[in-house]
Design an enzyme around this catalytic site. Structure first.
Site, PDB file in Angstrom:
ATOM      1  N   CYS A 123       0.664  -1.205   0.078  1.00  0.00           N
ATOM      2  CA  CYS A 123       0.122  -0.066  -0.044  1.00  0.00           C
ATOM      3  C   CYS A 123       0.789   1.116   0.273  1.00  0.00           C
ATOM      4  O   CYS A 123       0.582   2.658  -0.872  1.00  0.00           O
ATOM      5  CB  CYS A 123      -1.006  -0.309   1.193  1.00  0.00           C
ATOM      6  SG  CYS A 123      -1.984  -1.598   1.707  1.00  0.00           S
ATOM      7  N   HIS A 268      -3.673   6.739  -1.307  1.00  0.00           N
ATOM      8  CA  HIS A 268      -3.794   5.120  -1.394  1.00  0.00           C
ATOM      9  C   HIS A 268      -4.975   3.894  -1.279  1.00  0.00           C
ATOM     10  O   HIS A 268      -5.901   4.318  -0.276  1.00  0.00           O
ATOM     11  CB  HIS A 268      -3.173   4.190  -0.532  1.00  0.00           C
ATOM     12  CG  HIS A 268      -3.163   2.698  -0.642  1.00  0.00           C
ATOM     13  ND1 HIS A 268      -3.347   1.874  -1.233  1.00  0.00           N
ATOM     14  CD2 HIS A 268      -3.756   2.013   0.585  1.00  0.00           C
ATOM     15  CE1 HIS A 268      -3.383   0.420  -1.368  1.00  0.00           C
ATOM     16  NE2 HIS A 268      -3.970   0.703   0.409  1.00  0.00           N
ATOM     17  N   ASN A 299      -9.384  -2.662  -4.889  1.00  0.00           N
ATOM     18  CA  ASN A 299      -7.699  -2.018  -4.476  1.00  0.00           C
ATOM     19  C   ASN A 299      -6.123  -2.636  -4.990  1.00  0.00           C
ATOM     20  O   ASN A 299      -6.338  -3.416  -4.331  1.00  0.00           O
ATOM     21  CB  ASN A 299      -7.645  -1.987  -2.985  1.00  0.00           C
ATOM     22  CG  ASN A 299      -6.651  -2.047  -2.135  1.00  0.00           C
ATOM     23  OD1 ASN A 299      -5.407  -1.885  -2.437  1.00  0.00           O
ATOM     24  ND2 ASN A 299      -6.802  -2.021  -0.605  1.00  0.00           N
TER      25      ASN A 299
END
Lengths: 355, 75
Positions: A123, A268, A299
């Site tokens: 991330c 993010h 994601n």
């Protein structure tokens, strides 16, 4: 404190390629054991809707990054031989060894004079990768290619109802060049939280064996193997709301800028819930802090910041001077942010991988 | 804030329509699931109260949340 100020590097182009297959949470709900009520709740709160994954086990992160890199070089009209360094940020390398970046050096046609190595981050990986690229330019290189991304399908177990519906596969390529431009980075690490996001098996401490490959029902109600990623969502959320808004204040102060001077806060894309929470805390709305990437693409780990630019801000970054605040946070635990300037970069709309 | 205001804020954070009281059992609230816990953590964080995800496993009734709020409730 790790604070860095660069004066001679900037981004010239960003390209993102996502998996070739689109899946929707409506199709997948029964696989994860969601009833109608929970389905409605995760759609509304978390923003689950669709995500893009690779359709075949043969497609690796490097394949998505290679497609992005080829398009990037051709769009910027430069030769692969002119790249001085190729950095790859991923948790899904082609092999445990050697570094995927070195294989990409050859596949892309870069010279054997190229520096190439991998960085194992998720991330926060885009920020760390960008910092590394800017550092190399500041030290004298002219052109660095940064590849970031993950094929999360490789580590998110198909029946893990907490993690898998969140994840999308993507690989981005970013070109960084020598150019007079001020940028500011702040980076943090806290290994005491390493167990909150982890693939426990497959490394040296817990090698991949039969036990590691056995799917088990877990305390959080999910089924997964020890070779798959585990996420303690509540701990990660708790960590995020504690560190991220604070880091923004530190960074803005370090850069001597106010929030109003930032055109876009590209964070993010963990999930919509976290982003809404941060947006509320820092007082910046969705017009300057995009938060819909998870709903469309999933994601995308280290590719989520470039993925959001190519997915939602392509025309803005392509046509004007932009002051951006990028921030990544998660696995490690690791978090970092930067303020960078860019002008009319090559940033085409996101593309699906073509087999 | 009064206890009534606190209960309303908790219900709003959880996005639940149920009338809450100190005796309400948390597991009886449909919205008190993993997403609900995130919402409550966020709410307490904004009040300046530190609470960890593990703490929620020990909580049984809304009274435990009232106790957590402590002197933030003055009514």
């Amino acid at each position: 404190m790790a604070k860095l100020h660069f004066k001679n590097a900037s981004i010239r182009g960003i390209v993102t390629t996502v998996g070739d297959k689109k899946v929707t949470i409506d199709e997948e709900a029964s696989k994860f054991g969601y009833d109608e009520k929970l389905l409605k709740r995760v759609k509304k709160s978390m923003g689950f809707n669709s995500r893009y994954v690779v359709s075949s086990e043969d497609i690796c992160t490097s394949d998505l990054c290679l497609a992005s890199a080829k398009k990037l070089l051709s769009g910027c009209n430069i030769e692969a031989k002119s790249i001085d360094a190729l950095l790859m940020v991923t948790q899904t390398p082609d092999y445990k060894a050697p570094s995927t970046a070195i294989i990409l050096q050859d596949r892309l046609g870069c010279s054997t004079d190229t520096i190439a190595y991998d960085i194992n981050l998720g991330c926060s990986g885009f920020i760390n990768g960008l910092m590394s690229a800017y550092s190399l330019i500041e030290s004298g290189l002219n052109r660095v290619l940064l590849c970031v991304g993950d094929v999360a399908s490789k580590f998110a177990y198909e029946k893990d109802k907490n993690l898998t519906p969140l994840m999308g596969d993507a690989g981005s390529a970013i070109l960084i060049e020598k150019s007079l431009s001020d940028s500011y980075f702040i980076l943090h690490s806290d290994g005491s939280g390493y167990e909150h996001l982890i693939i426990p098996a497959g490394g040296c401490r817990y090698p991949c064996n039969e036990e590691a490959l056995t799917p088990k029902e877990r305390g959080d109600g999910s089924i997964r193997r020890d070779v798959d990623m585990y996420m303690n969502g509540a701990e990660i959320f708790n960590f995020t709301i504690k560190v991220v808004p604070k880091m923004f204040d530190e960074l803005l102060e370090f850069a001597g800028k106010s929030k109003d001077e930032i055109d876009y806060f590209v964070l993010h894309q963990a999930n919509r819930y976290i982003l809404q929470n941060i947006s509320k805390r820092i007082g910046v709305g969705s017009d300057r802090l995009p938060m819909e990437t998870v709903s469309t693409y999933g994601n995308q780990n280290s590719a989520s910041i470039p993925g959001t630019i190519n997915g939602f801000l392509s025309d803005k970054y392509s046509s004007k001077k932009v002051t951006s605040l990028f921030a990544g946070f998660g696995i490690g635990l690791s978090w970092g942010a930067c303020i960078v300037e860019s002008k009319n970069i090559f940033a085409p709309a996101i593309e699906q991988y073509k087999i | 804030m009064t206890q009534q205001e606190f209960l309303e804020a908790i219900a709003e954070a959880l996005d639940c329509e149920m009338e809450l009281s100190g005796e309400t059992i948390l597991d009886d609230i449909d919205e008190y699931d993993s997403i609900g816990v995130l919402s409550l953590m966020s709410y307490f964080d904004e009040l300046g109260i530190k609470v960890s995800p593990n703490d929620f496993e020990k909580f049984e009734t809304v009274q435990d949340l009232i106790n957590l709020a402590g002197d933030k409730i003055d009514g």
